[in-house]
Scaffold this active site. Sequence first.
Site, short mmCIF file in Angstrom:
data_model
loop_
_atom_site.label_atom_id
_atom_site.label_comp_id
_atom_site.label_asym_id
_atom_site.label_seq_id
_atom_site.Cartn_x
_atom_site.Cartn_y
_atom_site.Cartn_z
N GLU A 190 0.88 -1.18 0.00
CA GLU A 190 0.00 0.00 0.00
C GLU A 190 0.90 1.21 0.00
OE1 GLU A 190 -3.44 0.34 0.23
OE2 GLU A 190 -3.86 -1.80 0.11
N CYS A 224 -2.31 9.54 2.50
CA CYS A 224 -1.84 8.97 1.22
C CYS A 224 -2.80 9.25 0.08
CB CYS A 224 -1.64 7.47 1.38
SG CYS A 224 -3.11 6.66 2.04
P1 NAD Z 1 8.03 4.68 5.11
O1 NAD Z 1 8.07 3.88 3.86
O2 NAD Z 1 9.17 5.59 5.39
O3 NAD Z 1 7.91 3.74 6.40
C1 NAD Z 1 6.91 2.73 6.52
C2 NAD Z 1 7.42 1.63 7.42
O4 NAD Z 1 8.56 1.05 6.84
C3 NAD Z 1 7.80 2.06 8.82
O5 NAD Z 1 7.31 1.11 9.75
C4 NAD Z 1 9.32 2.06 8.79
O6 NAD Z 1 9.90 1.69 10.02
C5 NAD Z 1 9.65 1.03 7.74
N1 NAD Z 1 10.87 1.35 6.99
C6 NAD Z 1 11.34 2.58 6.67
N2 NAD Z 1 12.48 2.49 5.95
C7 NAD Z 1 12.73 1.16 5.80
C8 NAD Z 1 13.74 0.41 5.15
N3 NAD Z 1 14.76 1.02 4.52
N4 NAD Z 1 13.67 -0.94 5.20
C9 NAD Z 1 12.67 -1.57 5.83
N5 NAD Z 1 11.69 -0.92 6.47
C10 NAD Z 1 11.70 0.44 6.46
O7 NAD Z 1 6.66 5.48 5.05
P2 NAD Z 1 6.09 6.55 6.05
O8 NAD Z 1 6.92 7.79 5.94
O9 NAD Z 1 5.90 5.95 7.40
O10 NAD Z 1 4.65 6.80 5.42
C11 NAD Z 1 4.41 7.72 4.40
C12 NAD Z 1 4.26 7.04 3.06
O11 NAD Z 1 3.29 6.00 3.15
C13 NAD Z 1 3.71 7.97 1.99
O12 NAD Z 1 4.39 7.75 0.79
C14 NAD Z 1 2.25 7.56 1.86
O13 NAD Z 1 1.66 7.86 0.62
C15 NAD Z 1 2.32 6.12 2.12
N6 NAD Z 1 1.05 5.61 2.62
C16 NAD Z 1 0.30 4.79 1.85
C17 NAD Z 1 -0.92 4.33 2.32
C18 NAD Z 1 -1.80 3.41 1.53
O14 NAD Z 1 -2.75 2.89 2.10
N7 NAD Z 1 -1.54 3.17 0.26
C19 NAD Z 1 -1.37 4.73 3.58
C20 NAD Z 1 -0.56 5.56 4.33
C21 NAD Z 1 0.65 5.99 3.85
#
Ligand code: NAD
Length: 438
Positions: A190, A224
């Site tokens: 997602e 998002c």
């Molecule tokens: P992110 O990708 O930075 O982090 C998400 C999760 O991944 C966190 O739990 C984090 O600890 C982990 N993570 C971060 N870097 C990582 C890595 N290198 N390796 C493994 N795990 C890692 O996202 P965010 O900043 O928490 O959220 C914002 C993003 O999420 C935006 O792009 C938004 O559009 C998207 N989003 C999508 C939805 C959806 O339903 N499609 C919903 C909410 C947010």
Amino acid sequence: MSVTYRKQMLEALRRQVSKYEEVICEAVYADFKKPRFETMATETQLVLAEIDHAIKNVRQWSRPEQVRSNWLNFPSSDRIYKEPYGKVLIIAPWNYPFQLAIAPLIGAIAAGNTVVIKPSELTPNTSAVIAKMIMEVYPEDYIAVVEGGVEVSQKLLSFQWDYIFFTGSTQVGKIVYESAAKHLTPVTLELGGKNPCIVDETAKIDLAAKRIVWGKFINAGQTCIAPDYILVHSSVKQQLIDSLKKHIEKSYGSQIEASPDFARIVNERHHQRLLSLLEGQEVIYGGANNKEDNYLSPTLVLEPDVESNLMKEEIFGPILPVIAYDTEEEIQSYITRYNKPLATYLFSTRKRYQQKLINTFSFGGGAINDTVIHIANKDLPFGGVGSSGIGAYHGKLSFDLFSHHKSVLKKANWIDIPLRYPPYTLPKKLAKKIKWMF
Ligand code: NAD
């Protein structure tokens, strides 16, 4: 897990969410001052509705589905069995820190899996509450919460899972996909994107502005599926801008920083990132900020350069670019600059153009004459397409997503039609006609 056990576990989850609702609101507030009503509407109540729906239907969803047999297999009875994948990993982001950790959990429990949840480290208060309320009721070898940041997430990803459900950025989504590929683990991703919001000259401008302001500035734009930028017909541009300003002030007052209904940016890094996106832009409204509190007011930007960073990346904050167009071709060329978005919105009363937009552009989901709210219908699949994600969930789909659909044909023994066995004696002329048996 028997269906009875799954129902009991969902009931336990419902009790925990109800019991902790106040604590959850306080935790999300402590993380980024998200208003209580927003937390209830978009996190706890939304999740409770999903739990109720799953409890009510899980027995029906779990039943083997009988499908029609065919003549080639005569006599047989053919069924699809819903088998849990097994061990599920859920990795959640910070922006809806409770909902996006717990909503997928509901489907995973209903389908009979065991689960490890990794909440976001950027919302530590909510993460701690999730850990506490989950650990309080579930055995650790059934559902566990592992708190921590990128390293913990990477460690978890190094293990072999039967299913990975990830919500977060497209960039990290690629890392998750790569890790999953090592074990051929199926995934739901997602992700995000740059969501266009089109307002044409036939739209009900004031109502459109009201609905855009709500969808853009709820959660301080950190949604998002928030409209990322507006494409407005040049003949109604000024009218829309005036209405946007009016509705921002109607919603949050003239002292927005003092409004209890407007959240903050999650941390200093994201606050700084948003401020840097504003550099060199024509800010026509807002732009006020306070570093002490990671505050950035609802901000309108006029005609940003498409090559500027503001228009290159997903904004994910309370900045709304307004761009004028004159022809439908201009809309097309603007939208197709970007990868397939998670959401697309159109405000128009022209039915033909509404249909044309749906038929022409690929996007995860969206709304005509509204924003964001399609997420609240549990019968609509929620997910992206292309770089905005893989797979979709909510309602029954969540159950199906976390179930392997196992096809089983049960053959009777009282007859065995010889047609398929060698030596093959059917004349070619007849062999060319056997498709009716399939
Ligand atoms: P992110 O990708 O930075 O982090 C998400 C999760 O991944 C966190 O739990 C984090 O600890 C982990 N993570 C971060 N870097 C990582 C890595 N290198 N390796 C493994 N795990 C890692 O996202 P965010 O900043 O928490 O959220 C914002 C993003 O999420 C935006 O792009 C938004 O559009 C998207 N989003 C999508 C939805 C959806 O339903 N499609 C919903 C909410 C947010």
